[in-house]
Design an enzyme around this catalytic site. Structure first.
Site, PDB file in Angstrom:
ATOM      1  N   ASP A 165      -2.747  40.010  27.655  1.00 24.78           N
ATOM      2  CA  ASP A 165      -2.352  41.407  27.398  1.00 24.78           C
ATOM      3  C   ASP A 165      -2.223  41.788  25.912  1.00 24.78           C
ATOM      4  O   ASP A 165      -1.207  41.503  25.283  1.00 24.78           O
ATOM      5  CB  ASP A 165      -1.037  41.693  28.118  1.00 24.78           C
ATOM      6  CG  ASP A 165      -1.092  41.292  29.594  1.00 24.78           C
ATOM      7  OD1 ASP A 165      -1.722  40.253  29.919  1.00 24.78           O
ATOM      8  OD2 ASP A 165      -0.504  42.000  30.420  1.00 24.78           O
ATOM      9  N   HIS A 190      -1.678  50.241  33.911  1.00 24.63           N
ATOM     10  CA  HIS A 190      -1.749  51.372  32.976  1.00 24.63           C
ATOM     11  C   HIS A 190      -3.184  51.843  32.715  1.00 24.63           C
ATOM     12  O   HIS A 190      -3.458  52.475  31.695  1.00 24.63           O
ATOM     13  CB  HIS A 190      -1.075  51.001  31.640  1.00 24.63           C
ATOM     14  CG  HIS A 190       0.400  50.842  31.749  1.00 24.63           C
ATOM     15  ND1 HIS A 190       1.119  49.923  31.013  1.00 24.63           N
ATOM     16  CD2 HIS A 190       1.312  51.475  32.537  1.00 24.63           C
ATOM     17  CE1 HIS A 190       2.401  50.005  31.341  1.00 24.63           C
ATOM     18  NE2 HIS A 190       2.538  50.937  32.264  1.00 24.63           N
TER      19      HIS A 190
HETATM   20 FE   LIG Z   1       0.741  45.801  33.175  1.00 28.27          FE
END
Ligand SMILES: [Fe+2]
Length: 260
Positions: free
Chosen positions: A8, A68
């Site tokens: 991420d 998201h």
């Molecule tokens: Fe996430």
């Protein structure tokens, strides 16, 4: 063959870490493929077409997303047109884009990458187990080496999905919590997994956000505009080795590089 997965990417510090580290890292590791989860590269929430292009330009072969995906404008048409930036499979059937990318690694091996969301503590229209079998089968039909980015909150669900897919895919890599777990392993059926690969971004923070702002929101319950933190930047993820003929994983090692 070796694959590097970058966890991420969070805000500008995360993106800068990818841009400054990934090209040399691929070289140094001898990685034939790089997969980057980029769902929070836009200021810590979502991604834009321009930023997705920047991740691809910095050496990502495939960019995966998560809860998201739609936080920023313009991603629908971009995902419809892209075969390297993928969104989770278990969205509404009308959602733009695709959940599976099949790309050729630098050594010529075809590799399939897919993205699925967990349902515990996340709002998903379709549960992951409703799509996993078909997705794994489709991916396996197109490539022996198959990577699943399972973007989920709960370690229990991540372990269950990894075990359910054991022997059917090369690796199930957990993302979303931003905290790297100490459970990288190869399961009995030959599928590598880690509950969470961590975060590429500022770790002197609350999962990437400036700590004072996150604490203020939790203490008061009053909405606060979050900003990405700046300090303690690390590139995190995993390095995965596998047999390109069988698709079985042979090693999985956490990656944790201090950047600034
Ligand atoms: Fe996430």
């Amino acid at each position: 063959m070796r694959i590097v997965f970058v966890a991420d990417v969070f805000g500008p510090p995360g993106r800068e870490a990818v841009e400054s580290q990934l090209p040399a890292l691929r070289e140094e590791l001898g990685a034939a493929l790089a997969v980057v989860n980029g769902e929070n590269v836009a200021d810590g929430r979502g991604i834009t077409p321009r930023l997705a292009d920047r991740l691809l330009a910095s050496g990502a072969d495939v960019v995966t997303l998560g809860n998201h995906t739609w936080a920023r404008d313009g991603m629908g048409p971009y995902l419809d047109a892209s075969d390297r930036v993928i969104r989770p499979a278990n969205l509404a059937s009308s959602a733009p884009g695709r959940a599976l990318a099949v790309v050729e690694a630098a050594d010529g091996t075809p590799v399939a990458v897919c993205n699925v969301l967990g349902q515990l503590f996340l709002d998903v229209p379709v549960g992951p187990f409703e799509v996993l079998d078909r997705l794994a089968e489709e991916a396996r039909g197109r490539a022996r080496v198959v990577l699943v980015d399972f973007h989920a909150e709960a370690t229990s669900e991540k372990m269950a999905v990894a075990r359910w897919l054991d022997g059917r895919v090369t690796a199930v890599i957990g993302t979303h919590t931003h905290v790297q777990t100490a459970d990288a392993r190869i399961q009995p059926g030959g599928t590598a997994t880690i509950s969470d690969a961590g975060m590429t971004g500022p770790h002197d923070s609350v999962i990437g956000v400036e700590a004072d702002l996150a604490i203020q929101r939790m203490r008061t319950g009053i909405p606060v505009r979050f900003k990405p933190a700046k300090g303690g930047v690390r590139l995190e993820g995993v390095v995965l080795d596998c047999d390109p003929e069988t698709g079985r994983a042979t090693a999985i090692e956490p990656l944790r590089i201090d950047v600034s």
